[in-house]
Write a protein that holds these residues in place. Structure first.
Motif, PDB file in Angstrom:
ATOM      1  N   TRP A   1      -3.431  17.612  -9.866  1.00  0.00           N
ATOM      2  CA  TRP A   1      -3.942  16.473  -9.203  1.00  0.00           C
ATOM      3  C   TRP A   1      -3.272  15.268  -9.432  1.00  0.00           C
ATOM      4  N   ARG A   2      -3.073  14.289  -8.529  1.00  0.00           N
ATOM      5  CA  ARG A   2      -2.794  13.085  -8.715  1.00  0.00           C
ATOM      6  C   ARG A   2      -3.653  12.337 -10.010  1.00  0.00           C
ATOM      7  N   LEU A   3      -3.177  11.543 -10.730  1.00  0.00           N
ATOM      8  CA  LEU A   3      -4.026  11.170 -12.071  1.00  0.00           C
ATOM      9  C   LEU A   3      -5.008  10.134 -11.000  1.00  0.00           C
ATOM     10  N   MET A   4      -6.177  10.345 -12.009  1.00  0.00           N
ATOM     11  CA  MET A   4      -7.085   9.300 -11.290  1.00  0.00           C
ATOM     12  C   MET A   4      -6.974   7.697 -11.462  1.00  0.00           C
ATOM     13  N   THR A   5      -6.157   7.499 -12.306  1.00  0.00           N
ATOM     14  CA  THR A   5      -5.540   5.903 -12.310  1.00  0.00           C
ATOM     15  C   THR A   5      -4.493   5.691 -11.291  1.00  0.00           C
ATOM     16  N   ARG A   6      -4.175   6.620 -10.568  1.00  0.00           N
ATOM     17  CA  ARG A   6      -3.343   6.219  -9.610  1.00  0.00           C
ATOM     18  C   ARG A   6      -4.016   6.236  -8.252  1.00  0.00           C
ATOM     19  N   LEU A   7      -5.462   6.387  -8.220  1.00  0.00           N
ATOM     20  CA  LEU A   7      -6.147   6.418  -6.969  1.00  0.00           C
ATOM     21  C   LEU A   7      -6.707   5.005  -6.681  1.00  0.00           C
ATOM     22  N   GLU A   8      -7.001   4.429  -5.710  1.00  0.00           N
ATOM     23  CA  GLU A   8      -7.261   3.063  -5.474  1.00  0.00           C
ATOM     24  C   GLU A   8      -8.783   2.915  -6.246  1.00  0.00           C
ATOM     25  N   MET A   9      -9.719   3.789  -5.973  1.00  0.00           N
ATOM     26  CA  MET A   9     -11.042   3.703  -6.613  1.00  0.00           C
ATOM     27  C   MET A   9     -11.058   3.633  -8.024  1.00  0.00           C
ATOM     28  N   TYR A  10     -10.018   4.087  -8.728  1.00  0.00           N
ATOM     29  CA  TYR A  10      -9.995   3.969 -10.190  1.00  0.00           C
ATOM     30  C   TYR A  10      -8.712   3.498 -10.949  1.00  0.00           C
ATOM     31  N   LYS A  11      -7.846   2.765 -10.150  1.00  0.00           N
ATOM     32  CA  LYS A  11      -6.831   2.058 -10.715  1.00  0.00           C
ATOM     33  C   LYS A  11      -6.825   1.053 -11.704  1.00  0.00           C
TER      34      LYS A  11
END
Length: 390
Positions: free
Chosen positions: A348-358
């Protein structure tokens, strides 16, 4: 690049020797037991929703298999985690420590509870939360007040920790639980992917205060959509069932609800599938172990890292995974294999690279970033047992 293509071809040949010709999905469900009969029985009984004997039976089967004292069935794993967080006392504005290497459902559940995610790194050997990273984070950022943990940077209470057994590979859960116990933090295991995985002789999900399972269509066993909370705590089990049943006080005809509850109970139809699938689970696990053996032997010969269960643990090998040398090689193999009709995917793409959790606090995530660029999942379904070498 020629050498890489030749290696890619060899991997595809291996995969087809296991799964045959045609399109090969990443993980498909298998229904060759009593699934149809149990569904027909359900329909004939008229009990197709969340009231029915199959729900209780499925809960009992999961509890017995995992060794947990209680199991509470839910509509999906995300709902199970949401309710578990509430049962653990997570309140709006609290923080929950988790890992950035995870499926989005983990973080979505935190958001549903109004919590802020804090991410610590994972181990390269397990793909799960690193106790070493957790220890460093706790030492640097956590202070104790009245037996509870608080983040010195944000001032928020750290109410829970949610490590995950990634792809069915057990993480170092005993060390994580010990660290959190010393810090006054409740552990909820995200065991969504690890039904049939063990640390020693103890099933994953039985180390924390609670754990959650998933029975989505791509899991080792499936109920179509479904999840489960498992726990040894009598009171939490009662509260879990109450909250997931709209917090309705039992009564023959009155509708009295004493809390804001959730319509999260698993329907009887789904549980009927689950009961039939549980009858097949030992066979599924044995076949998947043989598939993993064949993958492992192949990749050892070709000096490619294959993700095995750490020493002292046993994995269900829900999704088989390899680690390639670079992002470029990863992308080249993904493009090649999928073009050949063999479904593969990156981690999966790292959560920190998603807008909601950056903007969530994290510790740098060195291993997480390294793995994101290299890990690939291979087809991992239960194939026709006649195809699998014995």
């Amino acid at each position: 690049m020629t050498d890489s293509v030749e290696m890619f071809e060899t991997i595809i040949d291996l995969t087809r020797s296991i799964y045959g010709d045609g399109f090969i999905p990443l993980h498909r469900p298998v229904f060759d037991g009593n699934e149809k009969q149990y569904l027909i029985d359900c329909i004939d009984s008229n009990f197709v929703s969340s009231v029915g004997k199959r729900v209780t039976e499925f809960e009992q089967k999961i509890a017995a298999f995992t060794g947990a004292k209680h199991a509470v069935a839910t509509v999906n794993g995300t709902a199970a985690l949401h309710v578990s967080l509430l049962l653990a006392g997570v309140e709006r504005g609290d923080e929950v420590i988790s890992q950035a290497v995870t499926f989005i459902a983990t973080c979505n559940a935190l958001s549903y509870a109004g919590a802020h995610a804090v991410f610590v790194d994972v181990d390269r050997e397990t793909l799960g939360m690193s106790p070493d990273a957790l220890r460093r984070f706790l030492a640097a950022h956590v202070t104790r007040r009245s037996g509870q943990a608080f983040n010195k940077r944000t001032g928020r209470r750290i109410a829970a920790c949610v490590p995950m057994h990634t792809f069915g590979l057990p993480c170092r859960i005993e060390e994580i639980v010990a660290l959190c116990r010393d810090s006054g933090i409740t552990v909820i295991e995200d065991a969504a992917e690890s039904l049939g995985s063990y640390v020693g002789r103890r099933h994953t999900g039985t180390f924390g205060k609670m754990a959650t399972l998933s029975f989505n269509g791509n899991k080792v066993i499936t109920t179509g959509g479904g999840g489960m909370i498992i726990t040894d705590d009598d009171e939490l089990a009662v509260r879990a069932k109450h909250l997931t049943t709209t917090a309705k006080i039992p009564h023959p005809y009155e509708f009295v609800h004493d809390l804001t509850g959730f319509n999260y109970r698993m329907p009887n139809l789904n549980a009927a599938l689950g009961c039939a699938q549980m009858e097949e689970l030992p066979r599924f696990l044995a076949i998947k172990a043989d598939v993993a053996r064949r993958y492992g032997e192949f990749f050892d010969r070709h000096d490619i890292q294959y993700m095995r269960a750490p020493a002292g643990t046993k994995s269900n090998y829900w999704l088989n995974a390899i680690v390639l040398d670079s992002l470029a090689e990863r992308d080249a193999f993904l493009e090649y294999s999928n073009a050949q009709g063999v479904m593969t995917r990156p981690i999966w793409r790292l959560m920190t690279r998603l807008e909601m959790y950056k903007d969530c606090q994290h510790d740098g995530l060195e291993n997480s970033r390294w793995l994101e660029e290299r890990v690939i999942n291979l087809p991992s379904s239960v194939p026709d047992s006649a195809i699998v070498a014995t």
